[in-house]
Design a protein around this motif. Structure first.
Motif, short mmCIF file in Angstrom:
data_model
loop_
_atom_site.label_atom_id
_atom_site.label_comp_id
_atom_site.label_asym_id
_atom_site.label_seq_id
_atom_site.Cartn_x
_atom_site.Cartn_y
_atom_site.Cartn_z
N GLN A 184 -1.39 -11.77 -5.72
CA GLN A 184 -0.77 -11.88 -3.97
C GLN A 184 -0.06 -12.80 -3.53
OE1 GLN A 184 -4.60 -11.14 -1.98
NE2 GLN A 184 -3.74 -12.54 -0.23
N VAL A 185 0.89 -12.36 -2.88
CA VAL A 185 1.68 -13.29 -1.94
C VAL A 185 1.22 -13.22 -0.31
CG1 VAL A 185 4.01 -13.58 -1.24
CG2 VAL A 185 3.61 -12.73 -3.52
N THR B 55 0.71 -7.12 -2.38
CA THR B 55 0.22 -7.68 -0.75
C THR B 55 -1.27 -7.45 -0.96
OG1 THR B 55 -0.10 -5.07 0.04
CG2 THR B 55 1.87 -6.26 0.48
N ARG C 87 0.83 -1.11 0.03
CA ARG C 87 0.10 -0.03 0.15
C ARG C 87 0.91 1.28 0.07
NH1 ARG C 87 -5.26 -0.88 3.46
NH2 ARG C 87 -3.50 -1.35 5.16
N SER D 167 4.50 -3.49 4.68
CA SER D 167 4.74 -3.31 6.18
C SER D 167 5.33 -4.57 6.72
CB SER D 167 3.43 -2.90 6.87
OG SER D 167 2.38 -4.01 6.90
N GLN E 39 0.71 -12.43 7.97
CA GLN E 39 0.14 -13.23 6.71
C GLN E 39 1.00 -12.94 5.41
OE1 GLN E 39 -1.43 -11.12 8.72
NE2 GLN E 39 -3.19 -11.91 9.57
N HIS E 40 1.50 -11.79 5.27
CA HIS E 40 2.41 -11.77 4.17
C HIS E 40 3.59 -12.37 4.21
CE1 HIS E 40 3.49 -9.80 0.41
NE2 HIS E 40 4.83 -9.52 0.88
C1 LIG Z 1 -6.91 -14.09 7.01
C2 LIG Z 1 -6.08 -13.17 6.51
C3 LIG Z 1 -5.18 -13.32 5.46
C4 LIG Z 1 -4.41 -12.60 4.95
N1 LIG Z 1 -3.74 -13.12 3.94
C5 LIG Z 1 -2.77 -12.25 3.37
C6 LIG Z 1 -1.97 -12.25 2.23
O1 LIG Z 1 -2.03 -13.41 1.67
N2 LIG Z 1 -1.09 -11.69 1.85
C7 LIG Z 1 -0.79 -10.25 2.32
O2 LIG Z 1 -0.06 -9.52 1.91
N3 LIG Z 1 -1.60 -10.02 3.34
C8 LIG Z 1 -2.57 -10.85 4.02
N4 LIG Z 1 -3.32 -10.51 4.99
C9 LIG Z 1 -3.20 -8.89 5.38
C10 LIG Z 1 -2.22 -8.55 6.32
O3 LIG Z 1 -2.52 -8.65 7.55
C11 LIG Z 1 -1.85 -6.91 5.85
O4 LIG Z 1 -3.04 -6.22 6.22
C12 LIG Z 1 -1.20 -6.58 4.49
O5 LIG Z 1 -0.17 -7.60 4.19
C13 LIG Z 1 -0.86 -5.32 4.66
O6 LIG Z 1 -0.36 -4.87 3.31
P1 LIG Z 1 0.58 -3.72 3.06
O7 LIG Z 1 2.21 -4.13 3.74
O8 LIG Z 1 0.65 -3.19 1.73
O9 LIG Z 1 0.07 -2.30 3.65
P2 LIG Z 1 0.22 -1.58 4.93
O10 LIG Z 1 0.24 -2.46 6.27
O11 LIG Z 1 -0.77 -0.53 4.81
O12 LIG Z 1 1.71 -1.23 4.80
C14 LIG Z 1 2.19 -0.06 4.14
C15 LIG Z 1 3.52 0.17 4.43
O13 LIG Z 1 4.05 0.95 3.38
C16 LIG Z 1 4.97 2.10 4.21
N5 LIG Z 1 4.71 3.30 3.33
C17 LIG Z 1 3.73 4.13 3.40
N6 LIG Z 1 4.01 5.13 2.39
C18 LIG Z 1 5.25 4.86 2.05
C19 LIG Z 1 6.24 5.77 1.21
N7 LIG Z 1 5.69 6.84 0.59
N8 LIG Z 1 7.51 5.44 0.79
C20 LIG Z 1 7.77 4.15 1.57
N9 LIG Z 1 7.16 3.36 2.46
C21 LIG Z 1 5.78 3.87 2.74
C22 LIG Z 1 4.33 2.21 5.60
O14 LIG Z 1 5.47 2.39 6.30
C23 LIG Z 1 3.81 0.76 5.83
O15 LIG Z 1 4.84 -0.01 6.63
C24 LIG Z 1 -4.30 -11.37 5.61
C25 LIG Z 1 -4.82 -10.80 6.68
C26 LIG Z 1 -5.67 -11.88 7.16
C27 LIG Z 1 -6.70 -11.46 8.42
#
Ligand SMILES: Cc1cc2nc3c(=O)[nH]c(=O)nc-3n(C[C@H](O)[C@H](O)[C@H](O)COP(=O)(O)OP(=O)(O)OC[C@H]3O[C@@H](n4cnc5c(N)ncnc54)[C@H](O)[C@@H]3O)c2cc1C
Lengths: 253, 316
Positions: free
Chosen positions: B246-247, B232, B206, B265, B269-270
């Motif tokens: 999706q990973v 993600t 994200r 992040s 789960q990731h």
């Molecule tokens: C049952 C279940 C299954 C799931 N299965 C999966 C799965 O298969 N895969 C998966 O990925 N997740 C899964 N999840 C979700 C997981 O818990 C997280 O919500 C998800 O991985 C978060 O995605 P993210 O890191 O992209 O987003 P976020 O958690 O929002 O993280 C975004 C990161 O980007 C950084 N950032 C923001 N802006 C900038 C910038 N300009 N420059 C540099 N860094 C920046 C932030 O510091 C933050 O660390 C599952 C959850 C559940 C409950």
């Protein structure tokens, strides 16, 4: 139609897992309903809310006393009643399916909802094993589900992408992300859930015994290099990272 | 005998089948290594399988043109019984892990799921597998006249041809009618290296900010270094990228030589889908992001400035 929704209790994803002796030790760990099963409870409720002929939604859990908490959560979400097969014996999914199938039969369930992958045993076997014991078809990794009379339609993930399907009840459906957004139990519903029936069964009456033994468990730790570069000078940081990937890790040309 | 059910796509034997042959050999159990090929028009696949197996059983059948859990389970069970198989290996793909439990129930056999190692221990068969969102490695064991195993892809080396071609036999099957009808199918294709086979994967989270940024930054970097693209769940849920990318726990498991996480992040789960990567690289503006705890290399900074610099440097 009666829906049986299977509920398991697993460590909260953020909780640290510890190994004690040969097994994972859950003492003192925060335990929650498996997120994958939450999709199942939610879907049962939505089928009813969207007009499918749902007579009753029964939540089932097999496990130690503490598993009651997960069943209470299901009741607070809106399940009608719960069955707890209490045991301290950990059962592998093939053995567990024996219990689930028998409960489904005595309850006269026509649709079983169960999470696609367990967050503790990382297993995907329970839905399929249960379907086989009952002689029912199964739809796994389902992210869209409609029930019209006896007809089940929807979409699910397969090896190379996804498929739309059609099948006839009774059936087992395994649930996953995308199917819905599980609701949070509200305080009034949590209070109401306390009055709902939670029946206790003894594992002995189901004749299920584990078929797989856990010999040992180890936490996976892999020493990571943790070389963190400050990005204040982006060009220099980029050069340094590429240098490491090329010359130290040798992973890019 | 040891029975391996071949996995194949687009008329070719999948690498996972060759990996299962190695798994069967490493188990150290007696009997010929037999590969069962289920499908329609599978002669070429059977020939490929014969290069690595002692014998190949071919079920070329119109009803098997499409994978179906109940049919695959019935076919595997019948052949296992007729051939008196004591060990049955099935691929740890989505479909394999879908019908393998049915085979175990039909045969009243224990099931070792998603094995990453396999070894006979006297009368028992011992396997290792990942549990608790891949944070724990458990060693499990089962005894029985028959044991069913699914084998995690990428866990064993691909078997090499032995030079002597195994015998091939046609088999007849008693198949049930398919009860699940497939009414439509979407095959998710990518022009890049497939995620599961890529040596290097660039994954966007994200933090990348928008679908447009995903294209310019994540795809841009992937193209500059010849990598596959991952995403993600947050990004997939937002509709920026297809689910096929999706990973994680509910997405794909990957184990590349290098995994570059951009604006990710590092939720458990990731991590469960990529934590076994050889080198993990994190680019995140938050030095406290959990992804840095598992990273080998990282840059603390804004993806909007760091990634363009990386793309430029990589192109030089
Ligand atoms: C049952 C279940 C299954 C799931 N299965 C999966 C799965 O298969 N895969 C998966 O990925 N997740 C899964 N999840 C979700 C997981 O818990 C997280 O919500 C998800 O991985 C978060 O995605 P993210 O890191 O992209 O987003 P976020 O958690 O929002 O993280 C975004 C990161 O980007 C950084 N950032 C923001 N802006 C900038 C910038 N300009 N420059 C540099 N860094 C920046 C932030 O510091 C933050 O660390 C599952 C959850 C559940 C409950």
């Amino acid at each position: 139609m009666k829906i049986l929704t299977l509920v398991r209790q697993v460590p909260d994803a953020e909780a640290r897992v510890r190994v004690q002796g040969t097994t994972v030790d859950l003492e003192g760990t925060t335990l929650v309903m498996d997120g994958m099963d939450e999709y199942g409870v939610e879907e049962a409720l939505r089928l009813r809310e969207n007009g499918a002929n749902v007579e009753e939604i029964v939540a089932l859990a097999v496990g130690p006393k503490r598993v009651e908490d997960a069943l209470r959560t299901a009741l607070a979400m809106g399940a009608d009643r719960a069955i707890h097969v209490e045991t301290d014996t950990p059962l592998d999914p093939i053995a567990l399916s024996q219990v689930v199938a028998q409960v489904a039969q005595t309850e006269g369930a026509q649709l079983i909802l169960v999470g696609g992958q367990e967050a503790d045993w990382d297993s995907q076997a329970l839905g399929a094993a249960t379907a086989e014991r009952l002689g029912w078809p199964q739809l796994t990794w389902t992210n869209e589900l409609n029930v019209d009379g006896d007809t089940l339609t929807g979409r699910h993930d397969v090896d190379e992408g996804n498929e739309s399907f059609q099948a006839t009840l009774p059936a087992v459906v395994t649930t996953q992300q995308g199917l819905n957004e599980p609701r949070y139990p509200t305080l009034p519903n949590i209070m109401k859930a306390k009055k709902k029936e939670l029946r206790k069964d003894d594992l002995g009456q189901y004749g299920a015994t584990p078929k797989v033994r856990v010999v040992s468990a180890e936490i996976q730790t892999r020493a990571r290099l943790n070389k963190v570069i400050d990005g204040k000078d982006p060009q220099a940081a980029a050069q340094e990272l590429l240098g490491l990937l090329r010359n130290e890790a040798k992973v890019i040309a | 005998m040891i029975l391996i059910v071949a996995e194949h796509t687009n008329g070719k034997l999948s690498k996972s089948t060759l990996e299962m042959v190695s798994a069967a050999r490493s188990a150290g159990r007696e009997g010929p290594i037999t590969v069962l090929v289920l499908g329609q028009g599978v002669a070429a696949i059977a020939n490929e399988a014969a290069q690595v197996a002692d014998q190949v059983l071919v079920a070329d059948h119109a009803a098997l043109a499409q994978y179906n859990a109940e049919l695959w389970a019935a076919a595997t069970t019948q052949i296992a019984q007729e051939g008196e198989a004591h060990t049955i290996l099935i691929g740890g793909s989505r479909s394999g892990r879908e019908y393998a439990p049915r085979v175990a129930v039909k045969l009243d056999a224990p099931y070792l799921e998603d094995a990453i190692s396999l070894q006979a221990q006297g009368a028992a068969l011992r396997a290792q597998r990942y549990t608790y969102l891949a944070r724990v490695t458990e060693t499990v064991e089962a005894e029985g006249a028959v044991v069913v195993v699914s084998v995690k892809p990428g866990s064993f080396p691909a078997a090499e041809a032995t030079g002597a071609a195994g015998e091939q036999y046609d088999v007849d099957l008693d198949l049930p009618a398919a009860r699940v009808q497939v009414t439509g199918k979407t095959v998710e294709k990518t022009s890049r290296v497939p995620l599961g086979e890529a040596d290097v994967v660039v994954t966007g989270g994200r933090g990348v900010g928008s679908p447009e940024n995903f294209s310019s930054l994540v795809e841009g970097l992937a193209d500059a270094i010849g990598a596959g693209v991952g995403a993600t769940r947050a990004v997939v849920d937002a509709g920026w990228r297809p689910y096929a990318e999706q990973v994680g726990q509910t997405g794909k498991t990957v184990q590349p030589k290098a995994y570059i996480a951009v604006g990710v992040s590092g939720a458990v789960q990731h991590l469960s889908g990529m934590g076994k990567s050889k080198y993990i690289v994190a680019i995140n503006k938050d030095a406290e992001a959990p992804i840095f705890k598992v990273a080998d290399y990282g840059i603390v900074g804004d993806v909007n400035v760091i990634v363009p610099a990386l793309i430029e440097a990589a192109r030089k």
